[in-house]
Design a protein around this motif. Structure first.
Motif, PDB file in Angstrom:
ATOM      1  N   LYS A  85       1.478  -1.058   0.266  1.00  0.00           N
ATOM      2  CA  LYS A  85      -0.200   0.091   0.095  1.00  0.00           C
ATOM      3  C   LYS A  85       0.983   0.955   0.326  1.00  0.00           C
ATOM      4  O   LYS A  85       1.617   1.348   0.881  1.00  0.00           O
ATOM      5  CB  LYS A  85      -0.879   0.222   1.661  1.00  0.00           C
ATOM      6  CG  LYS A  85      -1.861   1.048   0.596  1.00  0.00           C
ATOM      7  CD  LYS A  85      -2.635   1.518   2.869  1.00  0.00           C
ATOM      8  CE  LYS A  85      -3.715  -0.147   2.686  1.00  0.00           C
ATOM      9  NZ  LYS A  85      -4.566   0.293   1.434  1.00  0.00           N
ATOM     10  N   PHE A  88      -1.781   5.518   3.802  1.00  0.00           N
ATOM     11  CA  PHE A  88      -3.493   5.312   4.395  1.00  0.00           C
ATOM     12  C   PHE A  88      -3.446   6.759   4.848  1.00  0.00           C
ATOM     13  O   PHE A  88      -3.360   7.636   4.424  1.00  0.00           O
ATOM     14  CB  PHE A  88      -2.237   4.801   5.853  1.00  0.00           C
ATOM     15  CG  PHE A  88      -1.250   3.353   6.025  1.00  0.00           C
ATOM     16  CD1 PHE A  88      -2.173   2.387   6.569  1.00  0.00           C
ATOM     17  CD2 PHE A  88      -0.599   3.175   4.913  1.00  0.00           C
ATOM     18  CE1 PHE A  88      -1.357   1.457   6.996  1.00  0.00           C
ATOM     19  CE2 PHE A  88       0.168   1.657   4.518  1.00  0.00           C
ATOM     20  CZ  PHE A  88      -0.420   1.034   5.640  1.00  0.00           C
ATOM     21  N   ASP A 124      -7.784   3.038   7.044  1.00  0.00           N
ATOM     22  CA  ASP A 124      -6.734   2.383   6.993  1.00  0.00           C
ATOM     23  C   ASP A 124      -6.156   2.252   8.449  1.00  0.00           C
ATOM     24  O   ASP A 124      -6.036   1.203   9.180  1.00  0.00           O
ATOM     25  CB  ASP A 124      -5.358   2.835   6.397  1.00  0.00           C
ATOM     26  CG  ASP A 124      -5.937   2.448   5.073  1.00  0.00           C
ATOM     27  OD1 ASP A 124      -6.664   1.508   4.147  1.00  0.00           O
ATOM     28  OD2 ASP A 124      -4.981   3.252   4.038  1.00  0.00           O
TER      29      ASP A 124
END
Length: 257
Positions: A85, A88, A124
């Motif tokens: 990822k 965030f 997140d």
């Protein structure tokens, strides 16, 4: 008062190490953190988990966990793909932690409030505040923000955990430790999160505010990646597949740093 040995729910501490291609990172720092946390709880580990680095799967990546309780000590490796990822999202949780509580400052087996906080937000990661309304950390991470090219992070007195990657960041650049409320983050130029699994990751949304990955976050990401690469090289050359970041600092000073 001593807790009963036969029934001690959640009484213990743990560490999670990042393993990449068979190399465990920052082993000495994690070991020191585990010893300090265990001492706070009156525990004394009998197993030196560091020796297990020689038996990690050679090509595997994932999480290596060390666990110490009053009656049991164990380690296990969980194969996982490295976090990809790029950024965030972050929101404030209504869950509060105490600035003097063990479950805030240490990685204890009683981690329920952290999971509750993370599940309570539509993001997140969740921001934890203490009883005074000061930012402590993310539910699973430490938090930093940048304003006018100066880097800030919550003081340890807020109740935050002195995570290994937090320590690494503070060994690389000047960071001011402070007490601040969530409104301060609204004015931040950059926000980034750290922990041993994700490394350093930029925050791209805080509440309704959209942020871009900034220069300081980008530089630190690169420095950490260089450190990982160096430690893997040192481990391969020496036959020891785990190193602390202090062991690589002199070489970094002429190169990556």
């Amino acid at each position: 008062m001593k807790l009963p040995i036969a029934f001690s729910p959640g009484f213990g501490v743990f560490e999670t190490l990042r393993v990449e291609n068979g190399t465990a990172f920052f082993v000495e720092e994690h070991w020191r953190s585990l010893l300090e946390s265990a001492k706070t709880l009156g525990l004394s580990p009998k197993i030196d988990f560091r020796h297990g680095s020689l038996h990690l799967p050679k090509e595997a990546s994932g999480k290596w966990r060390w666990i110490v309780g009053p009656r049991e000590e164990k380690e296990f490796f969980e194969p996982l793909p490295i976090e990809t990822k790029r950024g965030f999202s972050l929101e404030i949780s209504e869950v509060r932690v105490g600035s003097r509580n063990w479950d805030s400052r240490l990685k204890t087996l009683s981690y329920l409030s952290h999971f509750q906080a993370r599940l309570s937000v539509n993001a997140d990661e969740a921001i934890l505040l203490n009883e005074q309304g000061h930012v402590v950390s993310g539910a699973m991470s430490n938090i930093f923000f940048v304003k006018n090219n100066k880097v800030f992070t919550p003081s340890l007195q807020t109740g935050c955990r002195n995570g290994v990657i937090r320590q690494w960041v503070m060994s690389q650049i000047d960071v001011a430790e402070a007490h601040f409320g969530p409104e301060t983050l609204q004015a931040a130029d950059e926000i980034f999160l750290t922990n041993s699994w994700i490394g350093i990751k930029p925050v791209v949304r805080f509440e309704s505010k959209i942020l871009k990955k900034g220069r300081i976050t980008t530089v630190l990401e690169g420095l950490l990646a260089d450190t990982y690469s160096l430690l893997k090289k040192l481990s391969s050359e020496s036959g020891i597949r785990s190193q602390s970041f202090n062991q690589g600092r002199e070489e970094l000073s002429d190169g990556a740093r």
